[in-house]
Design an enzyme around this catalytic site. Structure first.
Site, PDB file in Angstrom:
ATOM      1  N   SER A 241       0.849  -1.190   0.000  1.00  0.00           N
ATOM      2  CA  SER A 241       0.000   0.000   0.000  1.00  0.00           C
ATOM      3  C   SER A 241       0.888   1.245   0.000  1.00  0.00           C
ATOM      4  O   SER A 241       2.108   1.142   0.101  1.00  0.00           O
ATOM      5  CB  SER A 241      -0.902   0.006   1.233  1.00  0.00           C
ATOM      6  OG  SER A 241      -0.105   0.223   2.378  1.00  0.00           O
ATOM      7  N   LYS A 242       0.255   2.378  -0.090  1.00  0.00           N
ATOM      8  CA  LYS A 242       0.945   3.682  -0.124  1.00  0.00           C
ATOM      9  C   LYS A 242       2.002   3.797   0.975  1.00  0.00           C
ATOM     10  O   LYS A 242       3.035   4.434   0.804  1.00  0.00           O
ATOM     11  CB  LYS A 242      -0.079   4.808   0.085  1.00  0.00           C
ATOM     12  CG  LYS A 242      -0.841   5.132  -1.189  1.00  0.00           C
ATOM     13  CD  LYS A 242      -0.091   6.197  -2.003  1.00  0.00           C
ATOM     14  CE  LYS A 242      -0.529   6.222  -3.423  1.00  0.00           C
ATOM     15  NZ  LYS A 242       0.573   6.285  -4.378  1.00  0.00           N
ATOM     16  N   ARG A 243       1.671   3.216   2.105  1.00  0.00           N
ATOM     17  CA  ARG A 243       2.547   3.247   3.261  1.00  0.00           C
ATOM     18  C   ARG A 243       3.942   2.687   2.930  1.00  0.00           C
ATOM     19  O   ARG A 243       4.931   3.056   3.541  1.00  0.00           O
ATOM     20  CB  ARG A 243       1.843   2.357   4.274  1.00  0.00           C
ATOM     21  CG  ARG A 243       2.191   2.341   5.661  1.00  0.00           C
ATOM     22  CD  ARG A 243       0.977   1.824   6.461  1.00  0.00           C
ATOM     23  NE  ARG A 243       0.599   0.455   6.119  1.00  0.00           N
ATOM     24  CZ  ARG A 243       1.318  -0.613   6.421  1.00  0.00           C
ATOM     25  NH1 ARG A 243       2.450  -0.491   7.060  1.00  0.00           N
ATOM     26  NH2 ARG A 243       0.897  -1.818   6.090  1.00  0.00           N
TER      27      ARG A 243
END
Ligand code: GLU
Length: 463
Positions: A241-243
């Site tokens: 994910s973006k994380r």
């Protein structure tokens, strides 16, 4: 042709091309090319509120950039009459029905089921009612036997035999109205109409498969072979994910990863070629690719590995290619100048945007005067050394490296400290602690710029 391999990538244009979608597209493409089959691109834009043209464009551009040319192209929004025909057929046959529950009622039912820890499904009381009732405004559901004892089974190339209990599904929705199909219906109709032989997609779609199988049965379609690919995970093993960093293709493109390198890297996310090779061209990947060997467990996205692969591809570029690409990333048209920087850059950069580490070749460096200081030497001593260096460069210029090095080394001996010569010069030219060799930099910068920077440093040190 009866046994032709036909596969598809079916992105929804609700976001920029995701790295996971690109990997799924690549596996479809490799499988098609390995088997002389067809690779189809289908834009799933039936959700008009969330679909956007700019995302569609990005998906098309991204796939093309990666080198995944498709053989056929479809867009679901162009195909509404086809879906309507099948929805109508299901309604006429009593296999589907209109549901007149309001959203509030359905939400309430969901909440109650959750509270009672019961089955999460909607068994609709309109299922067995005369469907010629109200004005046919309600959403359309497939009639599923809530008392069924049957298990819906399918064999997945990657995950083996999978089964789901039919009764758990409930009467799931298939269309908002006759003209507005929902995901499962549109996919099933398209996979049939497009003669798809293998549905190769992300593991997150496994739960949709039993629904799609029921729809296929209701419509009398044959089942394609299902292939659910392992998810791409971040280094902490949670879903990417973006994380974890960039997740869209366009971001990787902007960072200066080469398409060949990304293809190579993505091709090995969940697949290992028989000989364990790590650097493979497109045709080598096509040759080696085998769906049966796709891993079951999640594939970890290791950015360090991507950087390494990309660095290898950068090293393979011809001089002219690398100069072209670097000038784009350095925002400079001065190709002769970039040509001089190129050998230094080639060994050091992992991606084209790393050329920014060499910004001092394009503009005067900006640094703190403290950086000029060498060990316990005083500012006066540093200034003195810079004055001597200035004189040497005034005399010799910067083109003859051998001579320049000799004189600078001599100066080092005279001052009994080599560092006192080379350190301030390095900082004067690059503004950095770590840089290529100062004499190499001086040659690239040329006599005039080198002298100008040495003079600036000389002034700065006692300022
Ligand atoms: N449109 C779906 C998605 O964007 C893919 C559907 C499929 O592959 O069956 O994830």
């Amino acid at each position: 042709m009866a046994d032709e391999i036909r596969v598809r990538i079916a992105p929804s244009p609700t976001g920029f091309l995701h790295i996971g979608t690109a990997r799924t597209a690549l596996f479809n493409w490799l499988f098609a090319r390995h088997n002389s089959g067809k690779f189809i691109l289908r834009i799933e834009d039936t959700d008009l509120e969330r679909s956007e043209k700019r995302f569609e464009d990005d998906i098309l551009n991204g796939l093309k950039w990666l080198g995944l040319e498709w053989d056929e192209f479809y867009k679901q929004s162009d195909r509404i009459p086809i879906y309507s025909k099948y929805i109508q057929k299901l309604l006429e046959q009593g296999k589907a029905f209109h549901c007149y529950h309001t959203e509030e009622e359905l939400e309430k039912e969901g909440r109650e089921q959750l509270a009672k820890k019961g089955l999460q499904r909607h068994v609709c009381e309109y299922k067995n009612k005369d469907s010629s009732a109200p004005a046919h405004q309600g959403i359309i559901r497939l009639a599923v036997d809530e008392n069924s004892k049957r298990k819906i089974k399918f064999n997945d190339t990657v995950r083996g035999d999978i089964e789901f209990e039919e009764k758990l599904l409930g009467d799931f929705s298939i269309a908002k109205d006759v003209e507005t199909p929902l995901y499962n219906l549109a996919v099933v109709v398209d996979d049939y109409e497009m003669d798809i032989s293998h549905v190769i997609r992300g593991e997150d779609h496994i739960a949709n498969t039993p629904k799609q199988i029921l729809l296929m049965e209701a419509l009398g379609f044959e089942m394609p072979q299902f292939v659910h690919l392992p998810l791409i995970l971040g280094e902490d093993r949670s879903k990417l994910s973006k994380r974890h960093g960039a997740t869209s293709m366009i971001e990787y493109r902007k960072l200066g990863y080469l398409p060949e390198a990304l293809m190579n890297f993505l091709g090995l996310l969940g697949f290992t070629p028989p000989d364990g090779k790590e650097i493979l061209s497109a045709s080598e990947l096509i040759e080696a690719f085998d769906l049966v060997k796709v891993h079951k467990s999640g594939a970890i996205f290791d950015i360090k590995k991507l950087d390494w692969v990309n660095g290898e591809y950068i090293k393979k570029l011809s001089e002219a290619e690398l100069v072209d690409k670097l000038s784009e990333f350095a925002n400079s048209d001065n190709k002769d100048y970039i040509f001089k920087i190129m050998p230094l850059a080639r060994e050091r950069i992992k991606k084209l945007s790393d050329i920014s580490e060499f910004s001092y070749f394009f503009q005067n460096p900006d640094y703190d005067k403290e950086l000029l200081r060498w060990k316990s030497r005083s500012d006066e001593e540093v200034k003195k050394s810079l004055e001597e260096v200035e004189k040497i460069i005034e005399k010799l210029g910067t083109d003859e490296q051998g001579k320049l090095r000799n004189e600078l080394d001599e100066l080092g001996k005279k001052l009994e400290d080599r560092g006192l010569v080379y350190w301030p010069l390095r900082v004067a030219l690059s503004g950095q602690k770590a840089s290529p060799d100062p004499v190499d930099m001086a040659e690239i910068l040329g006599k005039e710029k080198t002298l100008e920077r040495v003079r600036v440093a000389k002034e700065l040190v006692l300022a």
